[in-house]
Design an enzyme around this catalytic site. Structure first.
Site, PDB file in Angstrom:
ATOM      1  N   PHE A 133       0.855  -1.189   0.000  1.00  0.00           N
ATOM      2  CA  PHE A 133       0.000   0.000   0.000  1.00  0.00           C
ATOM      3  C   PHE A 133       0.897   1.247   0.000  1.00  0.00           C
ATOM      4  CE2 PHE A 133      -2.856   3.139   1.898  1.00  0.00           C
ATOM      5  CZ  PHE A 133      -3.998   2.908   1.169  1.00  0.00           C
ATOM      6  N   ASP A 202       2.334  -5.009   8.542  1.00  0.00           N
ATOM      7  CA  ASP A 202       1.131  -4.173   8.494  1.00  0.00           C
ATOM      8  C   ASP A 202      -0.074  -5.111   8.386  1.00  0.00           C
ATOM      9  OD1 ASP A 202      -1.037  -2.569   7.779  1.00  0.00           O
ATOM     10  OD2 ASP A 202       0.237  -1.133   6.722  1.00  0.00           O
ATOM     11  N   TYR A 227     -10.522   1.047  10.827  1.00  0.00           N
ATOM     12  CA  TYR A 227     -11.774   1.338  10.095  1.00  0.00           C
ATOM     13  C   TYR A 227     -12.077   0.352   8.985  1.00  0.00           C
ATOM     14  CZ  TYR A 227      -8.355   3.781   7.110  1.00  0.00           C
ATOM     15  OH  TYR A 227      -7.271   4.102   6.335  1.00  0.00           O
ATOM     16  N   LYS A 228     -11.225  -0.658   8.804  1.00  0.00           N
ATOM     17  CA  LYS A 228     -11.501  -1.655   7.766  1.00  0.00           C
ATOM     18  C   LYS A 228     -12.299  -2.803   8.401  1.00  0.00           C
ATOM     19  CE  LYS A 228      -7.704  -0.100   4.929  1.00  0.00           C
ATOM     20  NZ  LYS A 228      -6.262  -0.130   4.715  1.00  0.00           N
ATOM     21  N   ARG A 392     -12.178  -5.059  -6.940  1.00  0.00           N
ATOM     22  CA  ARG A 392     -11.856  -5.615  -5.625  1.00  0.00           C
ATOM     23  C   ARG A 392     -13.136  -5.845  -4.816  1.00  0.00           C
ATOM     24  NH1 ARG A 392      -8.049  -2.669  -1.194  1.00  0.00           N
ATOM     25  NH2 ARG A 392      -9.830  -1.273  -1.162  1.00  0.00           N
TER      26      ARG A 392
HETATM   27  C1  LIG Z   1      -5.674   1.089   4.521  1.00  0.00           C
HETATM   28  C2  LIG Z   1      -4.214   0.960   4.694  1.00  0.00           C
HETATM   29  C3  LIG Z   1      -3.498   1.965   5.335  1.00  0.00           C
HETATM   30  C4  LIG Z   1      -4.209   3.200   5.778  1.00  0.00           C
HETATM   31  O1  LIG Z   1      -3.392   4.130   6.391  1.00  0.00           O
HETATM   32  P1  LIG Z   1      -4.031   5.429   7.048  1.00  0.00           P
HETATM   33  O2  LIG Z   1      -2.942   6.030   7.791  1.00  0.00           O
HETATM   34  O3  LIG Z   1      -5.199   4.986   7.865  1.00  0.00           O
HETATM   35  O4  LIG Z   1      -4.539   6.286   5.941  1.00  0.00           O
HETATM   36  C5  LIG Z   1      -2.136   1.768   5.523  1.00  0.00           C
HETATM   37  N1  LIG Z   1      -1.525   0.654   5.087  1.00  0.00           N
HETATM   38  C6  LIG Z   1      -2.206  -0.335   4.455  1.00  0.00           C
HETATM   39  C7  LIG Z   1      -1.499  -1.567   4.007  1.00  0.00           C
HETATM   40  C8  LIG Z   1      -3.565  -0.196   4.228  1.00  0.00           C
HETATM   41  O5  LIG Z   1      -4.235  -1.150   3.602  1.00  0.00           O
END
Ligand SMILES: *Cc1c(COP(=O)(O)O)cnc(C)c1O
Length: 433
Positions: A133, A202, A227-228, A392
């Site tokens: 990401f 992560d 939030y996921k 997705r």
């Molecule tokens: C969704 C996601 C993030 C989100 O980071 P924020 O700081 O909440 O914007 C970070 N890393 C991964 C791998 C994600 O999927």
């Protein structure tokens, strides 16, 4: 391998016998919506609205400053962390909920580099995946610039060979956001350690989606998203875990007063709190944090029904079914599968590709046409190279059922058969895809 039901009636029957099916009643899902985007923003727990009202009108409105103590605001990061811990294979008092995933990654990656600088100063590389990401890569890139490290990006199959004697940290996302491919946490962590590197995971697409074994896998640092799959609400606080053997070794660089050993002593110098509390920085967003607690209630309810292991079994059944139905019923429209078929390598989402024709893959427009029909997934753009445009679909076993899978595929089939995705309104890009 057609061991799965292939009619709507069979899917409905599966929901009827699914012990987890009633858990969807804990969530407020809009009528007419099949929500396959819980990997991006989880749905609203039914308790959230009343909890928000309570925090605002009672705890803030009436309790005012007293609520830091009387409503337990001050200890929320630790209390929520202890509720997240069982979902990620962490121990008690090893996790705090705080800040964002990006910010927490900055903290743990900084700490990892500090350890590496002391134990192995000749190691100057951070290795990650090219399709990680982007925020993870951006944070790593920024830290590399500041601390004199180099970020090396590889494809998943190149990771083992990239673990050379100059690698300080291997930083990976457990389940890839684009493909849903899942790493073997124990094996990859062992490989990193064998090569003398520290391991940062992560868990943005793992926590609440698949069982995670941070401590049993002997990971070093980890962060994840609220939030996921945790259903904590938009911008909910993220979480951070540090292996206890590292927790007291270094300050993290955002050494704010909430990470101080005695914040209300108001001393002019910084004394880090012992353990994971030093990973806090400043005053927390209490309303948002309180709602994360509502999201975690769903997992506590699931605990009585087999917990993450049962959710995982259902998640795999849902994604298997989706793959099978897409392959059976949407043949001939150029769809491909980007997600691994092997269960051990699959998270809780299924990603489809589409062959490029004149004007592109159509993946974006197909997703828009599905959203117009109430089937909410999302689109992730490719890079024009080996990383293709992605449709997705996230399957959150807390609230998605087998009938939903059938109906989602039927909508996809109709969108492809009618060509309705080619309408101009489905080809208009917005700020957030
Ligand atoms: C969704 C996601 C993030 C989100 O980071 P924020 O700081 O909440 O914007 C970070 N890393 C991964 C791998 C994600 O999927």
């Amino acid at each position: 391998m057609s061991t799965f039901p292939t009619t709507l009636q069979h899917c409905q029957a599966l929901d009827t016998v699914d012990a987890l099916h009633p858990l969807r009643d804990l969530f407020d899902i809009p009528a007419g919506v099949i929500y396959l985007d819980g990997n991006s923003l989880g749905v609203m727990p039914k308790t959230a609205a009343a909890r928000a009202a309570e925090v605002v009108t009672q705890e803030w409105g009436q309790g005012l400053i007293r609520s830091w103590n009387t409503a337990g605001w001050f200890s929320l990061p630790q209390r929520l962390g202890n509720r997240i811990a069982p979902l990620i294979g962490a121990g008690a008092d090893e996790v705090v909920a705080t800040d964002t995933t990006s910010i927490n990654l900055f903290k743990v990656l900084s700490a990892a580099l500090s350890i590496a600088a002391q134990d192995a100063p000749q190691r100057k590389l951070i290795v990650s995946e090219r399709s990680n990401f982007p925020t993870d890569l951006y944070i790593a890139e920024g830290l590399c610039k500041e601390r004199g490290y180099t970020l090396k990006l590889v494809e998943p199959e190149e990771i083992a060979a990239a673990l050379t004697a100059d690698v300080a940290v291997l930083m990976l996302t457990h389940v890839n956001y684009r493909t849903g491919a899942m790493h073997d946490m124990t094996a990859v962590t062992a490989a990193a350690h064998a090569a003398g590197a520290l391991m940062v995971w992560d868990l943005a697409h793992s926590a609440g989606a698949v069982p995670v074994t941070l401590k049993a896998s002997n990971a070093d640092f980890s962060i994840g998203c609220g939030y996921k799959y945790l259903n904590g609400g938009p911008g909910a606080p993220a979480f951070v875990w540090v292996h206890p053997k590292h927790a007291d070794r270094f300050w993290q660089p955002l050494s704010g007063w909430w990470g101080h050993a005695a914040p209300f002593a108001f001393t002019p110098d910084y004394q880090p709190a012992p353990g994971i509390t030093r990973y806090l920085c400043g005053t927390q967003p209490i309303v948002s944090m309180s709602l994360l607690g509502c999201g975690l209630e769903g997992f506590e309810a699931a605990d009585k029904l087999g917990g993450m292991a049962a959710l995982r079994t259902k998640s795999l059944a849902l994604t298997d079914l989706f793959i099978q139905l897409v392959e059976e019923r949407c043949q001939g429209y150029g769809l491909g599968l980007a997600t691994p078929r092997a269960h051990a390598q699959r998270g809780s989402q299924v990603c489809l590709t589409r062959e490029h024709a004149v004007g592109g893959s159509g993946a974006f427009a197909i997703v828009q046409a599905l959203i117009a029909r109430g089937v909410i997934g999302d689109y992730r753009a490719g890079d024009g190279g080996i990383h293709k445009d992605i449709l997705r679909f996230g399957f959150t076993p807390l609230y998605i059922g087998f009938e939903d899978v059938w109906n989602a595929v039927e909508h996809l089939r109709q969108v492809l058969e009618t060509g309705e995705w080619q309408k101009p309104e489905f080809n208009q890009k917005h700020a957030v895809t």
